[in-house]
Design a protein around this motif. Structure first.
Motif, PDB file in Angstrom:
ATOM      1  N   UNK A 238      74.366  40.760  -8.958  1.00  0.00           N
ATOM      2  CA  UNK A 238      74.534  40.875 -10.410  1.00  0.00           C
ATOM      3  C   UNK A 238      73.897  42.151 -10.939  1.00  0.00           C
ATOM      4  N   UNK A 239      72.802  42.595 -10.351  1.00  0.00           N
ATOM      5  CA  UNK A 239      72.109  43.805 -10.795  1.00  0.00           C
ATOM      6  C   UNK A 239      70.760  43.922 -10.100  1.00  0.00           C
ATOM      7  N   UNK A 240      69.949  44.880 -10.572  1.00  0.00           N
ATOM      8  CA  UNK A 240      68.614  45.037  -9.984  1.00  0.00           C
ATOM      9  C   UNK A 240      67.606  45.301 -11.101  1.00  0.00           C
ATOM     10  N   UNK A 241      66.351  44.979 -10.795  1.00  0.00           N
ATOM     11  CA  UNK A 241      65.243  45.192 -11.721  1.00  0.00           C
ATOM     12  C   UNK A 241      64.172  46.006 -11.002  1.00  0.00           C
ATOM     13  N   UNK A 242      63.799  47.102 -11.621  1.00  0.00           N
ATOM     14  CA  UNK A 242      62.740  47.952 -11.070  1.00  0.00           C
ATOM     15  C   UNK A 242      61.413  47.502 -11.686  1.00  0.00           C
ATOM     16  N   UNK A 243      60.548  46.897 -10.870  1.00  0.00           N
ATOM     17  CA  UNK A 243      59.291  46.364 -11.397  1.00  0.00           C
ATOM     18  C   UNK A 243      58.344  47.471 -11.849  1.00  0.00           C
TER      19      UNK A 243
ATOM     20  N   UNK B  62      65.712  38.007  -5.873  1.00  0.00           N
ATOM     21  CA  UNK B  62      65.573  38.413  -4.467  1.00  0.00           C
ATOM     22  C   UNK B  62      64.701  39.669  -4.430  1.00  0.00           C
ATOM     23  N   UNK B  63      63.527  39.558  -3.840  1.00  0.00           N
ATOM     24  CA  UNK B  63      62.588  40.676  -3.747  1.00  0.00           C
ATOM     25  C   UNK B  63      62.938  41.502  -2.509  1.00  0.00           C
ATOM     26  N   UNK B  64      62.985  42.838  -2.706  1.00  0.00           N
ATOM     27  CA  UNK B  64      63.673  43.694  -1.734  1.00  0.00           C
ATOM     28  C   UNK B  64      62.861  44.967  -1.508  1.00  0.00           C
ATOM     29  N   UNK B  65      62.930  45.475  -0.250  1.00  0.00           N
ATOM     30  CA  UNK B  65      62.264  46.745   0.069  1.00  0.00           C
ATOM     31  C   UNK B  65      62.926  47.359   1.292  1.00  0.00           C
ATOM     32  N   UNK B  66      62.890  48.708   1.338  1.00  0.00           N
ATOM     33  CA  UNK B  66      63.431  49.473   2.464  1.00  0.00           C
ATOM     34  C   UNK B  66      62.335  50.332   3.062  1.00  0.00           C
ATOM     35  N   UNK B  67      62.475  50.598   4.344  1.00  0.00           N
ATOM     36  CA  UNK B  67      61.687  51.639   5.018  1.00  0.00           C
ATOM     37  C   UNK B  67      62.684  52.606   5.640  1.00  0.00           C
ATOM     38  N   UNK B  68      62.406  53.929   5.508  1.00  0.00           N
ATOM     39  CA  UNK B  68      63.381  54.947   5.914  1.00  0.00           C
ATOM     40  C   UNK B  68      62.745  55.959   6.863  1.00  0.00           C
ATOM     41  N   UNK B  69      63.616  56.814   7.402  1.00  0.00           N
ATOM     42  CA  UNK B  69      63.145  57.833   8.356  1.00  0.00           C
ATOM     43  C   UNK B  69      62.444  58.981   7.667  1.00  0.00           C
ATOM     44  N   UNK B  70      62.641  59.103   6.326  1.00  0.00           N
ATOM     45  CA  UNK B  70      62.007  60.191   5.582  1.00  0.00           C
ATOM     46  C   UNK B  70      61.806  59.788   4.140  1.00  0.00           C
ATOM     47  N   UNK B  71      61.474  60.792   3.337  1.00  0.00           N
ATOM     48  CA  UNK B  71      61.198  60.552   1.925  1.00  0.00           C
ATOM     49  C   UNK B  71      62.361  60.938   1.023  1.00  0.00           C
ATOM     50  N   UNK B  72      63.449  61.441   1.584  1.00  0.00           N
ATOM     51  CA  UNK B  72      64.598  61.841   0.781  1.00  0.00           C
ATOM     52  C   UNK B  72      65.628  60.718   0.660  1.00  0.00           C
ATOM     53  N   UNK B  73      66.552  60.852  -0.325  1.00  0.00           N
ATOM     54  CA  UNK B  73      67.556  59.814  -0.568  1.00  0.00           C
ATOM     55  C   UNK B  73      68.618  59.779   0.533  1.00  0.00           C
ATOM     56  N   UNK B  74      68.715  60.825   1.325  1.00  0.00           N
ATOM     57  CA  UNK B  74      69.698  60.854   2.403  1.00  0.00           C
ATOM     58  C   UNK B  74      69.119  60.384   3.732  1.00  0.00           C
TER      59      UNK B  74
ATOM     60  N   UNK C 232      75.553  39.109   3.611  1.00  0.00           N
ATOM     61  CA  UNK C 232      75.725  37.674   3.867  1.00  0.00           C
ATOM     62  C   UNK C 232      74.531  36.882   3.327  1.00  0.00           C
ATOM     63  N   UNK C 233      73.342  37.417   3.495  1.00  0.00           N
ATOM     64  CA  UNK C 233      72.142  36.767   2.964  1.00  0.00           C
ATOM     65  C   UNK C 233      72.200  36.672   1.433  1.00  0.00           C
ATOM     66  N   UNK C 234      72.672  37.726   0.791  1.00  0.00           N
ATOM     67  CA  UNK C 234      72.751  37.731  -0.681  1.00  0.00           C
ATOM     68  C   UNK C 234      73.821  36.760  -1.187  1.00  0.00           C
ATOM     69  N   UNK C 235      74.902  36.617  -0.430  1.00  0.00           N
ATOM     70  CA  UNK C 235      75.974  35.707  -0.854  1.00  0.00           C
ATOM     71  C   UNK C 235      75.518  34.247  -0.854  1.00  0.00           C
ATOM     72  N   UNK C 236      74.500  33.957  -0.071  1.00  0.00           N
ATOM     73  CA  UNK C 236      73.989  32.591  -0.041  1.00  0.00           C
ATOM     74  C   UNK C 236      73.172  32.246  -1.283  1.00  0.00           C
ATOM     75  N   UNK C 237      72.835  33.252  -2.085  1.00  0.00           N
ATOM     76  CA  UNK C 237      72.051  33.031  -3.300  1.00  0.00           C
ATOM     77  C   UNK C 237      72.995  32.928  -4.510  1.00  0.00           C
ATOM     78  N   UNK C 238      72.512  32.315  -5.565  1.00  0.00           N
ATOM     79  CA  UNK C 238      73.292  32.143  -6.799  1.00  0.00           C
ATOM     80  C   UNK C 238      73.029  33.316  -7.748  1.00  0.00           C
ATOM     81  N   UNK C 239      74.058  34.147  -7.963  1.00  0.00           N
ATOM     82  CA  UNK C 239      73.954  35.312  -8.842  1.00  0.00           C
ATOM     83  C   UNK C 239      72.672  36.109  -8.551  1.00  0.00           C
ATOM     84  N   UNK C 240      72.551  36.646  -7.362  1.00  0.00           N
ATOM     85  CA  UNK C 240      71.296  37.312  -6.985  1.00  0.00           C
ATOM     86  C   UNK C 240      71.021  38.573  -7.802  1.00  0.00           C
ATOM     87  N   UNK C 241      69.774  38.749  -8.171  1.00  0.00           N
ATOM     88  CA  UNK C 241      69.287  39.979  -8.802  1.00  0.00           C
ATOM     89  C   UNK C 241      68.180  40.535  -7.918  1.00  0.00           C
ATOM     90  N   UNK C 242      68.339  41.794  -7.512  1.00  0.00           N
ATOM     91  CA  UNK C 242      67.383  42.426  -6.597  1.00  0.00           C
ATOM     92  C   UNK C 242      66.199  42.964  -7.396  1.00  0.00           C
TER      93      UNK C 242
END
Length: 941
Positions: free
Chosen positions: A804-809, A686-698, A763-773
């Motif tokens: 199941x986990x994530x992979x940083x490309x 599962x290929x994933x990305x976020x957009x946020x209000x700023x550049x910090x982790x909070x 819910x979207x992730x649960x529809x996948x089989x052992x999803x890895x982000x």
């Protein structure tokens, strides 16, 4: 003429048995009438017509009618003769059976069948031309006896399969081809019969007979398809009873087996009756086998001193405080031959006696096996004394016995036989020591680890087995406790202690943390145990073994399982015990001996299969006695135990008394330690990305986008804080709190709340089989951001269970792509270089699409299991801050553990669950031994 006309009216269905006689009489009368009566009457009629002038016209008419009737009589005679002489089947197509299942036959055809003639020959002792060989031949042979009960098959009439109305075309049958082929001849005309002419059958258990109609004479012949024994009963039913005993089945189990095979069944009463009939033959064969074993043991014994192992068993499971079995058995097994020299059985019940006593009736005379009125525990000693006396009477007196210390057997034998010697069983000595250590461990925490108890037990067995005499055993026992508590002054001559080889690096392999025990109270308890064993050093010298008896008891439990009760029957348990003795002494070939004793054929297949079984058993026995097999077995056992301990360390406590209550008080009991990540190819990327209000982790999330190979996901999120100008310039997303509207590069979109967006994403992730982000630089930014928001809404645990986990490309690219091949490792640069495309960056949808294309074209073949990170990676890294600040372990070691989801809490649980639990976990995650030692020291301190 009148008599001839009456015959057809007599051929009614009620007189079917007389049809043949009536047809013959009708034919004869027609022929006689045509030969005498017709010419005379015809002549008179013609003469009368010629001289009609001299007579009245009435007479002429009468004579003409008589002549016409004579001509008709001639025609009828010709037709009747043709009909009766040309093998007509007149009246035979609608024949019916009588109440006995037989076709009715005329008196002229009422001859005895070949079966009756055969049994008459047997009863009278006459010899036919093709008489069979006297005595036992093979499965298709016959027996010649002076007296034979032809009606013996009636003993099986109770079977529900003896219904002749049942169609013979259904189910399966066990057929002996030779018997069937010899009987396929008509009992009247001796013509061959055909299986297609079967009109019925009668079943008697697994045997029976077919009723075959003869096409020539229409006689129904009874054709047996199984051999019958001297009593007239079918041998296959007797052999089924023997097979039932041999396989350890009961009547119900045999019936279930036959039902599944779609074979006729045998009633329980028939099987019980057969079992009772066989008891005498089985007992005689067993006694002969034991006598032969006694002679072999005497010839192989040195100096005439016969050594035998003794042990008993019960037919009901029990414990040390609850032995209440109604039956018990015991055996003496020779040391040299390994065969049963004598056996005995004790029973406290008899069904026949109980039945009549409950009815308050006089118990009839019967073979009663009730021979014990004491307690179940005292059976063993009584059987030992009784068997020892029998062996002495047979001139095979036992001089040395190998036995355990669980009963008063030795004391009873010493009273009866003053010169008898006793050797302790090494397995029971080991079991007794293990029980003592377990009882001590209840009071001392240091001894509660199974590994510690096993180590001390090995020390005791080294001391006992390593001594050549009583003094050596005492010295070996005295050095055990000092060795365990760190004093090795007496260990110089001990082969099992390696302290003096390298005192500086010596470590205990099985004691906690490799260090000696310290508890003074435990030291006192162990010294008391050593003192107790020293007092028994005389019997510990040259230990014996009752392993053969234990093996025999296991064989008895196969013939007579403890979950079933065969002791109430008068002979069932005795037969099964005898069968076990015969199999121990003779191998699988004992079946042929029982068959011969029961006047049954040994059976070619029975002997062939028995020979193969015996050959395999000998090879298996030879293999088990080899050194290589024993070493391999020990290694397999160690590996199995080690793997089991590893599973217990990882899973925690999953089973035990009052487990649910303990779990409620201490939830960490069932906390599972994660396994290393392995990619098996079934995971969904599962290929994933976020957009946020700023550049910090909070920062707040304003867009979540994801895409798999089958579905896609995109949600715009209402920000709870203002979107920074720099972020709006990068993403093109703006939001007006006054109008509550969101714009993406000038286009209005419909945003949702953060909580709803997170729920929809899960819910979207649960529809996948052992999803890895998969995402670019998500380890440093996207994952920490979304984890913070998931924790805020108490959704983090659900998210961890789903993904199941994530992979940083980006990390994958840095790891596998050389720096000089690319300008930088930004996603735009990699996509342009390896895909040859430009895209609108910093839009979550565009980022996800381009990342998927990049992964498929370049990175898919590079990713390995080591590149997968646990969702809890950052939390695990935070738990190792103390280790890193103290420089106990390196950062790469902590990263390796954190990638697999292992935190410091998991390591502490592993060290508590097993003395080597921490070592097991760290080894599974490929941590270097030096780092393992450092972490062990840190947690022990």
């Amino acid at each position: 003429f009148i008599l001839t006309g009456t015959f057809p009216f007599c051929m009614t269905p009620r007189r079917q048995s007389r049809w043949k006689c009536l047809k013959i009489a009708f034919m004869v009368c027609c022929i006689v009438g045509a030969a005498t009566f017709v010419p005379t009457v015809f002549s008179l009629g013609v003469v009368g017509a010629i001289f009609r002038a001299e007579y009245k016209s009435g007479a002429a008419v009468l004579s003409s009618i008589i002549a016409l009737l004579g001509f008709v009589e001639l025609v009828i005679a010709i037709v009747a003769s043709s009909f009766c002489c040309c093998c007509s089947s007149f009246g035979s197509s609608e024949r019916k059976r009588n109440t006995f299942g037989k076709f009715s036959r005329s008196k002229s055809a009422d001859k005895k069948s070949s079966r009756s003639d055969y049994f008459k020959w047997l009863n009278d002792g006459r010899k036919l031309e093709d008489s069979p060989q006297v005595g036992l031949r093979n499965d298709h042979g016959n027996y010649v006896y002076e007296y034979l009960d032809v009606g013996a098959e009636a003993e099986l009439e109770g079977d529900n399969t003896s219904d002749v109305s049942k169609s013979w075309t259904i189910e399966r049958r066990i057929v002996e081809w030779n018997i069937l082929s010899e009987g396929m001849y008509c009992c009247t005309c001796k013509c061959p019969l055909h299986l297609s002419d079967i009109v019925g059958e009668r079943l008697f258990g697994l045997g029976g007979l077919l009723m075959v109609d003869c096409k020539l004479c229409h006689t129904v012949t009874d054709v047996h398809f199984g051999k019958r024994g001297p009593s007239g009963s079918y041998d296959i039913n007797t052999k089924a009873s023997i097979g039932m005993i041999h396989a350890g089945m009961g009547p119900t189990h045999l019936q279930n087996f036959l039902a599944e095979c779609n074979l006729p069944s045998i009633t329980e009463s028939t099987l019980r009756k057969k079992e009772k009939e066989l008891s005498g033959q089985i007992k005689n064969v067993t006694i002969q086998s034991c006598n032969m074993a006694q002679r072999e043991e005497k010839s192989l014994s040195t100096n005439g001193n016969i050594e035998a192992s003794f042990d008993g068993g019960w037919q009901k499971r029990g414990s040390s405080w609850n032995y209440n079995s109604n039956t018990g058995h015991a055996t003496f097994i020779g040391k040299e031959t390994g065969k049963v020299l004598s056996f005995d059985l004790r029973s406290k019940t008899c069904k026949i006696c109980e039945f009549h006593q409950n009815k308050k009736k006089t118990v009839p005379e019967h073979e009663c096996h009730l021979n014990w009125h004491g307690s179940s525990k005292s059976m063993e000693a009584d059987m030992a004394v009784a068997m020892a006396h029998r062996l002495k009477d047979d001139e095979c007196e036992i001089n040395v016995i190998h036995a355990d210390n669980d009963a008063s057997t030795t004391a009873r034998l010493e009273v009866e036989f003053g010169n008898i010697q006793k050797k302790d069983d090494q397995n029971h000595v080991k079991k007794g020591l293990s029980t003592s250590l377990y009882n001590i461990s209840k009071s001392y925490k240091e001894l509660q680890k199974d590994e510690t108890k096993q180590y001390i037990l090995r020390c005791f067995m080294y001391a006992i087995k390593g001594g050549d005499n009583e003094d050596d055993i005492k010295i070996g026992l005295q050095r055990i406790v000092p060795h365990i508590f760190g004093s090795h002054e007496n260990c110089k001559d001990a082969d099992w202690c390696s302290y003096h080889q390298n005192p500086e690096k010596f470590m205990y392999k099985s004691l906690p943390n490799g260090k000696p025990l310290k508890s003074e109270g435990l030291k006192v308890e162990l010294n008391n145990l050593v003192t107790k064993m020293i007092g028994r050093s005389n019997s510990l010298n040259d230990l014996g073994s009752t392993q053969s008896n234990e093996s025999f008891n296991q064989l008895v439990s196969v013939k007579a399982p403890k979950s079933r009760h065969y002791g109430g029957s008068s002979c069932s348990l005795q037969n099964r015990l005898s069968a076990a003795v015969l199999q121990k002494n003779e191998g699988y070939g004992y079946l042929s001996k029982i068959n011969e004793a029961a006047n049954l054929s040994p059976g070619e297949f029975t002997m062939a299969i028995s020979a193969v079984r015996d050959q395999k058993m000998e090879k298996r026995k030879e293999k088990k006695n080899s050194k290589e097999y024993k070493v391999d077995r020990i290694q397999k056992k160690r590996n199995r135990n080690t793997n089991e301990r590893k599973h217990l360390v990882r899973e925690g406590k999953t089973y035990g008394s009052q487990m649910e209550f303990d779990q409620q008080q201490d939830p960490e009991l069932t906390t599972e330690i994660p396994l290393p990540f392995y990619l098996d190819g079934t995971e969904c990327k599962v290929f994933f990305d976020l957009e946020t209000t700023g550049l910090g982790r909070n920062s707040d999330i304003i867009q979540i986008a994801a895409k798999s190979y089958s579905n896609s996901f995109n949600r715009y999120v209402i920000p709870r804080v203002d979107i920074q100008i720099e972020a709006s310039k990068i993403t093109g997303i703006t939001y007006s709190h006054g109008t509550n509207k969101m714009y993406v590069r000038g286009q209005i979109v419909e945003p949702v709340s953060l909580h709803k967006a997170l729920l929809d994403f899960i819910h979207f992730l649960k529809e996948q089989n052992q999803p890895i982000i998969l995402g670019h630089n998500i380890c440093n930014f996207d994952i920490p951001v979304i984890v913070n928001k998931l924790k805020e809404y108490n959704l983090f645990s659900t998210f961890c269970k789903t993904v199941k986990g994530f992979i940083d490309t980006m990390k994958v690219a840095r790891k596998y792509i050389p720096k000089h091949d690319v300008e930088n490792f930004k996603q735009q640069t990699l996509v342009k270089q390896f895909v040859g495309e430009n895209y609108l960056a910093h839009n979550a949808i565009e980022d996800v699409d381009s990342l998927k294309t990049l992964y498929d074209s370049k990175l898919a073949l590079l990713v390995k299991s080591d590149d997968v990170f646990a969702i809890s990676y950052h939390n695990c890294m935070d738990s190792y801050s103390g280790l890193l600040s103290s420089k106990i372990v390196s950062r790469p070691v902590c990263i390796q553990l954190a990638k697999d989801g292992i935190s410091l809490k998991h390591l502490k649980l592993a060290s508590v669950r097993d003395v080597n639990g921490l070592k097991f976990v760290l080894q599974d995650h490929k941590i270097p031994p030096k780092s393992v030692k450092c972490i062990q020291d840190f947690l022990s301190d």
